[in-house]
Design a protein around this motif. Structure first.
Motif, PDB file in Angstrom:
ATOM      1  N   SER A  72     -22.782  -7.169  46.482  1.00 31.95           N
ATOM      2  CA  SER A  72     -24.029  -6.421  46.457  1.00 31.95           C
ATOM      3  C   SER A  72     -24.198  -5.628  47.754  1.00 31.95           C
ATOM      4  O   SER A  72     -24.123  -6.206  48.842  1.00 31.95           O
ATOM      5  CB  SER A  72     -25.207  -7.382  46.282  1.00 31.95           C
ATOM      6  N   PRO A  73     -24.451  -4.328  47.647  1.00 34.90           N
ATOM      7  CA  PRO A  73     -24.639  -3.525  48.859  1.00 34.90           C
ATOM      8  C   PRO A  73     -25.983  -3.788  49.544  1.00 34.90           C
ATOM      9  O   PRO A  73     -26.126  -3.532  50.729  1.00 34.90           O
ATOM     10  CB  PRO A  73     -24.562  -2.087  48.355  1.00 34.90           C
ATOM     11  N   LEU A  74     -26.945  -4.319  48.792  1.00 39.17           N
ATOM     12  CA  LEU A  74     -28.290  -4.559  49.314  1.00 39.17           C
ATOM     13  C   LEU A  74     -28.861  -5.839  48.729  1.00 39.17           C
ATOM     14  O   LEU A  74     -28.369  -6.339  47.715  1.00 39.17           O
ATOM     15  CB  LEU A  74     -29.223  -3.395  48.947  1.00 39.17           C
ATOM     16  N   ALA A  75     -29.917  -6.340  49.343  1.00 35.60           N
ATOM     17  CA  ALA A  75     -30.634  -7.491  48.800  1.00 35.60           C
ATOM     18  C   ALA A  75     -31.608  -7.009  47.730  1.00 35.60           C
ATOM     19  O   ALA A  75     -32.194  -5.940  47.854  1.00 35.60           O
ATOM     20  CB  ALA A  75     -31.399  -8.198  49.916  1.00 35.60           C
ATOM     21  N   GLY A  76     -31.753  -7.812  46.675  1.00 33.38           N
ATOM     22  CA  GLY A  76     -32.705  -7.444  45.638  1.00 33.38           C
ATOM     23  C   GLY A  76     -32.558  -8.303  44.404  1.00 33.38           C
ATOM     24  O   GLY A  76     -31.739  -9.224  44.361  1.00 33.38           O
ATOM     25  N   GLU A  77     -33.366  -7.989  43.400  1.00 36.60           N
ATOM     26  CA  GLU A  77     -33.340  -8.705  42.129  1.00 36.60           C
ATOM     27  C   GLU A  77     -32.631  -7.852  41.088  1.00 36.60           C
ATOM     28  O   GLU A  77     -32.894  -6.659  40.963  1.00 36.60           O
ATOM     29  CB  GLU A  77     -34.773  -8.986  41.655  1.00 36.60           C
ATOM     30  N   VAL A  78     -31.715  -8.474  40.344  1.00 32.86           N
ATOM     31  CA  VAL A  78     -31.018  -7.779  39.267  1.00 32.86           C
ATOM     32  C   VAL A  78     -32.034  -7.518  38.148  1.00 32.86           C
ATOM     33  O   VAL A  78     -32.586  -8.456  37.576  1.00 32.86           O
ATOM     34  CB  VAL A  78     -29.832  -8.610  38.727  1.00 32.86           C
ATOM     35  N   VAL A  79     -32.297  -6.239  37.863  1.00 28.99           N
ATOM     36  CA  VAL A  79     -33.269  -5.896  36.822  1.00 28.99           C
ATOM     37  C   VAL A  79     -32.593  -5.377  35.552  1.00 28.99           C
ATOM     38  O   VAL A  79     -33.214  -5.301  34.502  1.00 28.99           O
ATOM     39  CB  VAL A  79     -34.322  -4.873  37.321  1.00 28.99           C
ATOM     40  N   GLU A  80     -31.307  -5.015  35.669  1.00 33.32           N
ATOM     41  CA  GLU A  80     -30.580  -4.539  34.503  1.00 33.32           C
ATOM     42  C   GLU A  80     -29.091  -4.683  34.770  1.00 33.32           C
ATOM     43  O   GLU A  80     -28.643  -4.540  35.910  1.00 33.32           O
ATOM     44  CB  GLU A  80     -30.926  -3.058  34.249  1.00 33.32           C
ATOM     45  N   ILE A  81     -28.333  -5.009  33.710  1.00 32.56           N
ATOM     46  CA  ILE A  81     -26.877  -4.993  33.812  1.00 32.56           C
ATOM     47  C   ILE A  81     -26.335  -4.058  32.738  1.00 32.56           C
ATOM     48  O   ILE A  81     -26.986  -3.838  31.719  1.00 32.56           O
ATOM     49  CB  ILE A  81     -26.238  -6.395  33.662  1.00 32.56           C
ATOM     50  N   ASN A  82     -25.169  -3.509  32.998  1.00 33.33           N
ATOM     51  CA  ASN A  82     -24.530  -2.613  32.035  1.00 33.33           C
ATOM     52  C   ASN A  82     -23.664  -3.474  31.116  1.00 33.33           C
ATOM     53  O   ASN A  82     -22.471  -3.652  31.345  1.00 33.33           O
ATOM     54  CB  ASN A  82     -23.700  -1.551  32.759  1.00 33.33           C
ATOM     55  N   SER A  83     -24.282  -4.014  30.070  1.00 33.76           N
ATOM     56  CA  SER A  83     -23.579  -4.937  29.170  1.00 33.76           C
ATOM     57  C   SER A  83     -22.454  -4.254  28.401  1.00 33.76           C
ATOM     58  O   SER A  83     -21.550  -4.928  27.910  1.00 33.76           O
ATOM     59  CB  SER A  83     -24.567  -5.600  28.213  1.00 33.76           C
ATOM     60  N   GLU A  84     -22.462  -2.920  28.337  1.00 32.52           N
ATOM     61  CA  GLU A  84     -21.374  -2.205  27.658  1.00 32.52           C
ATOM     62  C   GLU A  84     -20.035  -2.448  28.343  1.00 32.52           C
ATOM     63  O   GLU A  84     -18.985  -2.402  27.706  1.00 32.52           O
ATOM     64  CB  GLU A  84     -21.663  -0.700  27.621  1.00 32.52           C
ATOM     65  N   LEU A  85     -20.056  -2.717  29.655  1.00 30.44           N
ATOM     66  CA  LEU A  85     -18.809  -2.943  30.389  1.00 30.44           C
ATOM     67  C   LEU A  85     -18.123  -4.238  29.961  1.00 30.44           C
ATOM     68  O   LEU A  85     -16.904  -4.361  30.084  1.00 30.44           O
ATOM     69  CB  LEU A  85     -19.065  -2.978  31.894  1.00 30.44           C
ATOM     70  N   VAL A  86     -18.898  -5.202  29.487  1.00 28.78           N
ATOM     71  CA  VAL A  86     -18.311  -6.458  29.030  1.00 28.78           C
ATOM     72  C   VAL A  86     -17.393  -6.203  27.832  1.00 28.78           C
ATOM     73  O   VAL A  86     -16.301  -6.759  27.731  1.00 28.78           O
ATOM     74  CB  VAL A  86     -19.420  -7.483  28.693  1.00 28.78           C
ATOM     75  N   ASP A  87     -17.840  -5.315  26.936  1.00 28.65           N
ATOM     76  CA  ASP A  87     -17.046  -4.971  25.759  1.00 28.65           C
ATOM     77  C   ASP A  87     -16.025  -3.871  26.037  1.00 28.65           C
ATOM     78  O   ASP A  87     -15.003  -3.790  25.358  1.00 28.65           O
ATOM     79  CB  ASP A  87     -17.964  -4.519  24.616  1.00 28.65           C
ATOM     80  N   SER A  88     -16.300  -3.016  27.011  1.00 31.93           N
ATOM     81  CA  SER A  88     -15.423  -1.869  27.309  1.00 31.93           C
ATOM     82  C   SER A  88     -15.155  -1.762  28.809  1.00 31.93           C
ATOM     83  O   SER A  88     -15.560  -0.790  29.466  1.00 31.93           O
ATOM     84  CB  SER A  88     -16.066  -0.570  26.829  1.00 31.93           C
TER      85      SER A  88
END
Length: 128
Positions: A72-88
């Motif tokens: 992680s480049p910065l501190a923070g809360e994960v608010v979204e993930i790119n779930s398309e990358l899991v499949d592609s």
């Protein structure tokens, strides 16, 4: 070897890129990273709601050559993930700057300015 280093982004020494919009930072891996890794076959991402500190590992990218942690480049809360990358996961190779991985809600956007400029990142890559 020349790599694509968009001028509107900031970078880490671990080859993540970051883009700040308001208090949300979008993070992905750079062209240099995907090129060094080779064909990416698997991406593991954190859960929405995870709290990350700067430089925490937030996931893994696996290629035919190696397995690499994502930081992680910065501190923070994960608010979204790119779930398309899991499949592609190969999207990271095809479009490293179009294939973001996570979006972080940051407490302080000031930290963003501590990341590497495109010029500094290009010099860093040339030194490797």
């Amino acid at each position: 070897m020349s790599h694509n280093v968009p001028k509107e982004l900031k970078y880490t020494t671990d080859h993540e890129w970051a883009q700040l919009e308001g208090d949300i930072v979008t993070v992905g891996i750079t062209d240099f990273a995907q090129s060094s890794l080779g064909d990416i076959v698997f991406v593991e991402l954190p859960e929405v709601g995870d709290e990350l500190s700067k430089e925490d590992s937030f996931g893994v990218v696996e290629s035919i050559k190696s397995v690499s942690d994502l930081y992680s480049p910065l501190a923070g809360e994960v608010v979204e993930i790119n779930s398309e990358l899991v499949d592609s996961p190969e999207s990271c190779n095809e479009s490293p700057y179009g294939s973001w991985m996570i979006k972080l809600k940051v407490e302080s956007a000031d930290e963003f300015n501590s990341l590497m400029t495109p010029e500094a990142y290009s010099e860093h890559c040339e030194s490797l």
